[in-house]
Design an enzyme around this catalytic site. Sequence first.
Site: not given
Length: 418
Positions: A299, A54, A303, A272, A57, A146
Amino acid sequence: MSLLIKNCFIGKEKKDVAIQDNRIVKIGEGIKGEYDEVYDAKGLTALPAFIDMHTHLREPGLEYKEDIASGSAAAVAGGFSAVCCMPNTKPVTDNRYIVKYIVDRAKEVDLAKVYPIGAITVGLKGETMAEMGSMQEAGAIAMSDDGQPVTTAQMMRLALEYAKDFDLLLCSHCEEKSLINEGVVNEGENATKAGLKGIPSSAEDIMIAREIILAQMLDTKVHICHVSTASGVQLIREAKARGVKVSCETCPHYIAGTDALILDYNTNSKVNPPLRSEKDRLAILAGIADGTIDVIATDHAPHHYEDKNVDFSQAANGISGLETAFALSYTYLVDSKVISLDKLVEVMSEKPAKLLGLESGCLKEGGLADIALVDLNKTYKINSAEFKSKGKNTPFDGWQVKGKVTATVVEGKIKYKA
């Protein structure tokens, strides 16, 4: 191409590992011979390189956050030989052409192996099923919406039936949107203290229950992404006891962190599903220990600084996790005596390989030479400024952890050295 790794620990025994091309040809003591490269591990521990089910990219379309090159560099720095990248790109990875682009681009970068996960529905909108068979032919390894739940039970039913014909694993982002109500953190005492709107754990649990019921009805497999709640763990535990073909993952930030991290309004703790209570965290640990939780996945959600440097309610969700996953997991699970190192290898290497149908995930003669060399005694502070990832967004910056990835071998080639 040949490689000899000398003086590494496999279990409690010091061994050498001889590699020819992409295969381990011999594991033993004092191996001799001519090799293209010799790496002295100096007492490091050799583990099967990790596999992340998970990862985000961001390429194509959101390269200012991350791209395949920077994400792959982060992966090998974290001890991962393979990552599965989620489809919430721009445009969405919902057709064979984008899947092929990702596969080809990853081969050009030539660091970690990258396996695209295609979208279940076109545009992640939950309205029209994407061409899963075509994406599988192009190289997609699983399917997921997702970032978004599959909105209706009927659409998820159709997707599960279709995927069963192709033996494809569907990975479900479990979130009942009608219960979110502009929430941004876990509903509970800390949300009240911080004056932030909460998301109840039931928003996750309801969708977990739906997927379990559908998988049981159809006698097919389903995988639950990023489990974060105590009640979600229990739902999955009970379903497995009934023989339902459900698997699941959790993430290092639910192992190490709680919603207490939101109290200083650090937007790097906004994710989240949200960081939950200490009760939930302890249930996650118990779920890993008893086998209810199959996999630790990152996950990894990198950012740009500007996406996080805003008011908490407006900040993007996500934590940059590839380069901290092993250390956080080792510190809070193995060093804390919750599970053994062998169990950690199971949930970070063996089980992901098995669920995805990959050959990797173990260290053995004749097996693929995907190896993470780690210093289990190394204590250090996480420094996000040193991340290979473009995303420096982690709430664990400055935390002291134990267990350092020192080198990563992918199919017989050293792709990372600290």
